[in-house]
Design a protein around this motif. Structure first.
Motif, PDB file in Angstrom:
ATOM      1  N   ASN A 237      21.918  28.878  82.110  1.00  0.00           N
ATOM      2  CA  ASN A 237      21.233  29.332  80.903  1.00  0.00           C
ATOM      3  C   ASN A 237      19.924  30.034  81.236  1.00  0.00           C
ATOM      4  N   ASN A 238      19.214  29.542  82.223  1.00  0.00           N
ATOM      5  CA  ASN A 238      17.957  30.159  82.645  1.00  0.00           C
ATOM      6  C   ASN A 238      18.211  31.561  83.207  1.00  0.00           C
ATOM      7  N   GLN A 239      19.235  31.700  84.033  1.00  0.00           N
ATOM      8  CA  GLN A 239      19.573  33.003  84.597  1.00  0.00           C
ATOM      9  C   GLN A 239      20.007  33.979  83.498  1.00  0.00           C
ATOM     10  N   LYS A 240      20.776  33.487  82.521  1.00  0.00           N
ATOM     11  CA  LYS A 240      21.204  34.330  81.401  1.00  0.00           C
ATOM     12  C   LYS A 240      19.991  34.850  80.631  1.00  0.00           C
ATOM     13  N   GLU A 241      19.018  33.992  80.419  1.00  0.00           N
ATOM     14  CA  GLU A 241      17.818  34.402  79.686  1.00  0.00           C
ATOM     15  C   GLU A 241      17.040  35.466  80.457  1.00  0.00           C
ATOM     16  N   ILE A 242      16.965  35.318  81.773  1.00  0.00           N
ATOM     17  CA  ILE A 242      16.291  36.326  82.604  1.00  0.00           C
ATOM     18  C   ILE A 242      17.009  37.677  82.490  1.00  0.00           C
ATOM     19  N   VAL A 243      18.339  37.658  82.530  1.00  0.00           N
ATOM     20  CA  VAL A 243      19.108  38.901  82.385  1.00  0.00           C
ATOM     21  C   VAL A 243      18.833  39.529  81.019  1.00  0.00           C
ATOM     22  N   ARG A 244      18.828  38.721  79.965  1.00  0.00           N
ATOM     23  CA  ARG A 244      18.550  39.240  78.616  1.00  0.00           C
ATOM     24  C   ARG A 244      17.159  39.870  78.542  1.00  0.00           C
ATOM     25  N   LEU A 245      16.181  39.214  79.145  1.00  0.00           N
ATOM     26  CA  LEU A 245      14.818  39.758  79.143  1.00  0.00           C
ATOM     27  C   LEU A 245      14.752  41.083  79.897  1.00  0.00           C
ATOM     28  N   LEU A 246      15.430  41.147  81.031  1.00  0.00           N
ATOM     29  CA  LEU A 246      15.453  42.398  81.804  1.00  0.00           C
ATOM     30  C   LEU A 246      16.113  43.525  81.017  1.00  0.00           C
ATOM     31  N   VAL A 247      17.229  43.239  80.374  1.00  0.00           N
ATOM     32  CA  VAL A 247      17.924  44.255  79.583  1.00  0.00           C
ATOM     33  C   VAL A 247      17.025  44.749  78.462  1.00  0.00           C
ATOM     34  N   ASN A 248      16.361  43.836  77.775  1.00  0.00           N
ATOM     35  CA  ASN A 248      15.447  44.235  76.700  1.00  0.00           C
ATOM     36  C   ASN A 248      14.295  45.082  77.227  1.00  0.00           C
ATOM     37  N   GLU A 249      13.805  44.743  78.392  1.00  0.00           N
ATOM     38  CA  GLU A 249      12.724  45.510  79.004  1.00  0.00           C
ATOM     39  C   GLU A 249      13.197  46.921  79.360  1.00  0.00           C
ATOM     40  N   PHE A 250      14.394  47.031  79.916  1.00  0.00           N
ATOM     41  CA  PHE A 250      14.956  48.351  80.235  1.00  0.00           C
ATOM     42  C   PHE A 250      15.128  49.189  78.978  1.00  0.00           C
ATOM     43  N   LYS A 251      15.614  48.563  77.905  1.00  0.00           N
ATOM     44  CA  LYS A 251      15.799  49.286  76.644  1.00  0.00           C
ATOM     45  C   LYS A 251      14.461  49.781  76.115  1.00  0.00           C
ATOM     46  N   LEU A 252      13.455  48.930  76.177  1.00  0.00           N
ATOM     47  CA  LEU A 252      12.125  49.298  75.697  1.00  0.00           C
ATOM     48  C   LEU A 252      11.545  50.442  76.523  1.00  0.00           C
TER      49      LEU A 252
ATOM     50  N   ASN B   2      13.204  52.660  78.245  1.00  0.00           N
ATOM     51  CA  ASN B   2      13.994  53.853  77.971  1.00  0.00           C
ATOM     52  C   ASN B   2      13.578  54.478  76.642  1.00  0.00           C
ATOM     53  N   ARG B   3      13.368  53.647  75.648  1.00  0.00           N
ATOM     54  CA  ARG B   3      12.953  54.115  74.328  1.00  0.00           C
ATOM     55  C   ARG B   3      11.588  54.791  74.424  1.00  0.00           C
ATOM     56  N   ASN B   4      10.653  54.183  75.146  1.00  0.00           N
ATOM     57  CA  ASN B   4       9.305  54.755  75.318  1.00  0.00           C
ATOM     58  C   ASN B   4       9.369  56.061  76.085  1.00  0.00           C
ATOM     59  N   ALA B   5      10.234  56.144  77.100  1.00  0.00           N
ATOM     60  CA  ALA B   5      10.365  57.379  77.878  1.00  0.00           C
ATOM     61  C   ALA B   5      10.910  58.507  77.003  1.00  0.00           C
ATOM     62  N   ASN B   6      11.833  58.192  76.121  1.00  0.00           N
ATOM     63  CA  ASN B   6      12.400  59.206  75.212  1.00  0.00           C
ATOM     64  C   ASN B   6      11.369  59.652  74.197  1.00  0.00           C
ATOM     65  N   LEU B   7      10.487  58.766  73.760  1.00  0.00           N
ATOM     66  CA  LEU B   7       9.463  59.130  72.777  1.00  0.00           C
ATOM     67  C   LEU B   7       8.406  60.050  73.385  1.00  0.00           C
ATOM     68  N   SER B   8       8.151  59.895  74.681  1.00  0.00           N
ATOM     69  CA  SER B   8       7.099  60.680  75.328  1.00  0.00           C
ATOM     70  C   SER B   8       7.578  62.070  75.772  1.00  0.00           C
ATOM     71  N   LYS B   9       8.844  62.368  75.591  1.00  0.00           N
ATOM     72  CA  LYS B   9       9.384  63.676  76.000  1.00  0.00           C
ATOM     73  C   LYS B   9       8.999  64.751  75.030  1.00  0.00           C
TER      74      LYS B   9
END
Length: 105
Positions: A81-96, A98-105
């Motif tokens: 469960n701890n590892q799953k939560e870390i993966v979820r946090l990483l995915v959310n961070e990547f999405k964020l 990516n979203r910020n990089a698209n906004l700055s273009k």
């Protein structure tokens, strides 16, 4: 432009990515090595049951295997469960990011 999907090539690439031989795959799926070769060379088509087993073995979706989806996935069912939560946090961070990089273009 028409894109041609190569099921056998995708299977072969997934097998090599997992560093498995055709013999090892055949043993894990309890089928013949010639069947694995036939699938990878587009000579024979696996049954639905074998497609599901191949997807589980390679950690991909059946849609990915069949060329319906080109997005790779991460299988987290074997993680704690701890590892799953870390993966979820990483995915959310990547999405964020990516979203910020698209906004700055």
């Amino acid at each position: 432009m028409i894109m041609v999907y190569d099921f056998g090539l995708r299977l072969k690439e997934l097998r090599k990515k997992k560093k498995l031989s055709q013999s090892q795959v055949s043993a894990r799926l309890n089928i013949t090595k010639s069947s694995i070769s036939g699938y990878e060379n587009n000579i024979i088509t696996p049954s639905n049951d074998i497609i599901v087993k191949l997807a589980l073995l390679y950690g991909v979706t059946t849609d990915y295997l069949l060329g319906l989806d080109n997005n790779e996935s991460i299988v987290i069912s074997d993680l704690t469960n701890n590892q799953k939560e870390i993966v979820r946090l990483l995915v959310n961070e990547f999405k964020l990011n990516n979203r910020n990089a698209n906004l700055s273009k």
